[in-house]
Write a protein that holds these residues in place. Structure first.
Motif, mmCIF file in Angstrom:
data_model
loop_
_atom_site.group_PDB
_atom_site.id
_atom_site.type_symbol
_atom_site.label_atom_id
_atom_site.label_comp_id
_atom_site.label_asym_id
_atom_site.label_seq_id
_atom_site.Cartn_x
_atom_site.Cartn_y
_atom_site.Cartn_z
ATOM 1 N N THR A 137 0.855 -1.191 0.000
ATOM 2 C CA THR A 137 0.000 0.000 0.000
ATOM 3 C C THR A 137 0.887 1.236 0.000
ATOM 4 O OG1 THR A 137 -0.074 0.008 2.419
ATOM 5 C CG2 THR A 137 -1.849 -1.175 1.259
ATOM 6 N N PRO A 138 0.364 2.387 -0.395
ATOM 7 C CA PRO A 138 1.160 3.620 -0.326
ATOM 8 C C PRO A 138 1.703 3.834 1.078
ATOM 9 C CG PRO A 138 -0.851 4.008 -1.567
ATOM 10 C CD PRO A 138 -0.982 2.633 -0.964
ATOM 11 N N GLY A 139 2.987 4.113 1.180
ATOM 12 C CA GLY A 139 3.628 4.305 2.469
ATOM 13 C C GLY A 139 4.374 3.085 2.964
ATOM 14 N N ALA A 140 4.187 1.935 2.308
ATOM 15 C CA ALA A 140 4.899 0.730 2.723
ATOM 16 C C ALA A 140 6.394 0.900 2.471
ATOM 17 C CB ALA A 140 4.368 -0.483 1.955
ATOM 18 N N VAL A 141 7.206 0.318 3.339
ATOM 19 C CA VAL A 141 8.660 0.415 3.238
ATOM 20 C C VAL A 141 9.223 -0.970 2.917
ATOM 21 C CG1 VAL A 141 10.808 0.950 4.438
ATOM 22 C CG2 VAL A 141 8.750 2.331 4.850
ATOM 23 N N LEU A 142 10.052 -1.028 1.876
ATOM 24 C CA LEU A 142 10.702 -2.281 1.478
ATOM 25 C C LEU A 142 12.149 -2.259 1.926
ATOM 26 C CD1 LEU A 142 9.376 -2.739 -2.174
ATOM 27 C CD2 LEU A 142 8.427 -3.668 -0.047
ATOM 28 N N GLU A 143 12.583 -3.334 2.554
ATOM 29 C CA GLU A 143 13.985 -3.450 2.969
ATOM 30 C C GLU A 143 14.782 -4.066 1.828
ATOM 31 O OE1 GLU A 143 16.751 -5.520 6.440
ATOM 32 O OE2 GLU A 143 14.555 -5.564 6.585
ATOM 33 N N LEU A 144 15.814 -3.370 1.378
ATOM 34 C CA LEU A 144 16.637 -3.839 0.275
ATOM 35 C C LEU A 144 17.853 -4.600 0.803
ATOM 36 C CD1 LEU A 144 16.539 -0.640 -1.977
ATOM 37 C CD2 LEU A 144 15.022 -2.626 -2.016
ATOM 38 N N ASP A 145 18.553 -5.260 -0.103
ATOM 39 C CA ASP A 145 19.714 -6.078 0.288
ATOM 40 C C ASP A 145 20.991 -5.259 0.336
ATOM 41 O OD1 ASP A 145 19.991 -5.556 -2.384
ATOM 42 O OD2 ASP A 145 20.425 -7.629 -2.980
ATOM 43 N N ARG A 146 20.874 -3.997 0.751
ATOM 44 C CA ARG A 146 22.052 -3.123 0.743
ATOM 45 C C ARG A 146 21.969 -2.172 1.927
ATOM 46 N NH1 ARG A 146 23.985 -1.330 -5.049
ATOM 47 N NH2 ARG A 146 23.442 -3.544 -5.185
ATOM 48 N N ALA A 147 23.097 -1.978 2.605
ATOM 49 C CA ALA A 147 23.126 -1.114 3.782
ATOM 50 C C ALA A 147 23.074 0.350 3.378
ATOM 51 C CB ALA A 147 24.392 -1.393 4.594
ATOM 52 N N ALA A 148 22.577 1.187 4.266
ATOM 53 C CA ALA A 148 22.527 2.624 4.018
ATOM 54 C C ALA A 148 23.945 3.143 3.775
ATOM 55 C CB ALA A 148 21.884 3.338 5.203
ATOM 56 N N GLY A 149 24.105 3.977 2.763
ATOM 57 C CA GLY A 149 25.411 4.530 2.442
ATOM 58 C C GLY A 149 26.212 3.699 1.471
ATOM 59 N N SER A 150 25.738 2.489 1.159
ATOM 60 C CA SER A 150 26.448 1.655 0.183
ATOM 61 C C SER A 150 26.301 2.247 -1.212
ATOM 62 C CB SER A 150 25.899 0.229 0.198
ATOM 63 O OG SER A 150 26.111 -0.381 1.453
ATOM 64 N N PRO A 151 27.286 2.026 -2.086
ATOM 65 C CA PRO A 151 27.189 2.577 -3.444
ATOM 66 C C PRO A 151 26.066 1.906 -4.240
ATOM 67 C CG PRO A 151 29.087 1.118 -3.256
ATOM 68 C CD PRO A 151 28.562 1.304 -1.872
ATOM 69 N N ALA A 152 25.506 2.659 -5.150
ATOM 70 C CA ALA A 152 24.487 2.131 -6.055
ATOM 71 C C ALA A 152 25.180 1.555 -7.289
ATOM 72 C CB ALA A 152 23.516 3.236 -6.448
ATOM 73 N N ASP A 153 24.501 0.620 -7.936
ATOM 74 C CA ASP A 153 25.051 -0.021 -9.134
ATOM 75 C C ASP A 153 24.616 0.725 -10.392
ATOM 76 O OD1 ASP A 153 26.209 -1.980 -7.583
ATOM 77 O OD2 ASP A 153 24.559 -3.409 -7.868
ATOM 78 N N LEU A 154 25.540 0.853 -11.346
ATOM 79 C CA LEU A 154 25.232 1.425 -12.653
ATOM 80 C C LEU A 154 25.251 0.289 -13.669
ATOM 81 C CD1 LEU A 154 24.817 4.021 -14.411
ATOM 82 C CD2 LEU A 154 27.274 3.996 -14.792
#
Length: 267
Positions: free
Chosen positions: A217-234
């Motif tokens: 639903t709107p407002g739901a939070v998904l936990e990703l497989d990456r820690a905060a501050g980790s680089p994003a993939d290009l």
């Protein structure tokens, strides 16, 4: 339309395609020729696109061995001929007053391949000359007959931005189709410099059951497989090529590249 004869229109369509077809050197138009069933024998690959917008038929672009080989050996993985040729098909369709659908790669080496069947009958061929016959634009007679004024959102602006026509160059020698392609100097990766690529920035991934997915639903939070501050993939065409930091540039997200991955690491 400005082009008053089928030959003149076919030439204008080919000129539009040639301007954006991947090539190391500028492409020069050869003379418009009646379509031949042997034309495919002079090329190594190609693509065709159906037209929308009230213009009947299709448009096809054939390309030489050096571009096909460069796409196959790209350090980003094998690239489809259709993807590389799509901008040229889009430009050709625009000149016909239509829009091109997604291109399909042509298998010129298939035993039952018939270019006339692909194009739906009689067609015109316009060779594109670089260091030899680099390509050709094929337009069915029915498509030329049903062409409309070129599509443009602002005709006045397009007229102002139109480039100055260069001085006419001597007409190049064009060998007859069916005699095989002219010898060319391999150019490798240089041929791909103008090819459009899909670039994606990925923050992370997760896995979910269908039940959890349907419960979002709107407002739901998904936990990703990456820690905060980790680089994003290009990723380029789905292949990981670099990593970086997500930044904001004039209220838009951007990526500051911090690491380029070598081809061996991304294979």
């Amino acid at each position: 339309m400005t082009a008053t004869t089928p030959e003149a229109l076919a030439e204008a369509v080919a000129e539009a395609a040639a301007a954006v077809l991947p090539s190391v050197s500028p492409l020069v138009l050869g003379p418009v020729q009646p379509g031949s069933p042997h034309v495919a024998a002079a090329f190594a690959g190609g693509a065709v696109a159906e037209l929308d917008g009230g213009v009947p038929g299709v448009v096809a672009v054939l390309v030489g061995r050096e571009l096909v080989d460069a796409l196959a050996s790209s350090p980003l993985g094998g690239l489809e001929v259709a993807a590389a040729v799509q901008p040229a098909l889009d430009a050709a369709a625009h000149r016909l007053g239509a829009r091109a659908r997604a291109a399909s790669t042509l298998d010129l080496e298939a035993d039952d391949f018939d270019i006339a069947a692909v194009l739906g009958g009689e067609f015109s061929t316009v060779p594109l000359i670089g260091t030899g016959i680099a390509g050709a634009v094929l337009v069915p007679a029915t498509t030329l007959a049903g062409a409309r004024e070129p599509i443009t959102a602002d005709p006045a602006a397009e007229a102002v931005a139109a480039p100055v026509e260069p001085a006419a160059a001597p007409e190049p020698f064009v060998p007859a189709f069916g005699t095989g392609p002219a010898a060319v100097v391999p150019r490798g990766l240089e041929l791909l410099h103008g090819v459009d690529m899909e670039v994606t920035v990925e923050l992370g991934r997760t896995r979910m059951t269908v039940r959890d997915l349907l419960a979002l639903t709107p407002g739901a939070v998904l936990e990703l497989d990456r820690a905060a501050g980790s680089p994003a993939d290009l990723l380029v065409n789905g292949r990981l090529v670099a990593r970086g930091e997500v930044v904001v540039v004039d209220e838009d997200f951007g990526l500051r590249v911090t690491e380029i991955l070598d081809a061996a690491a991304t294979a």
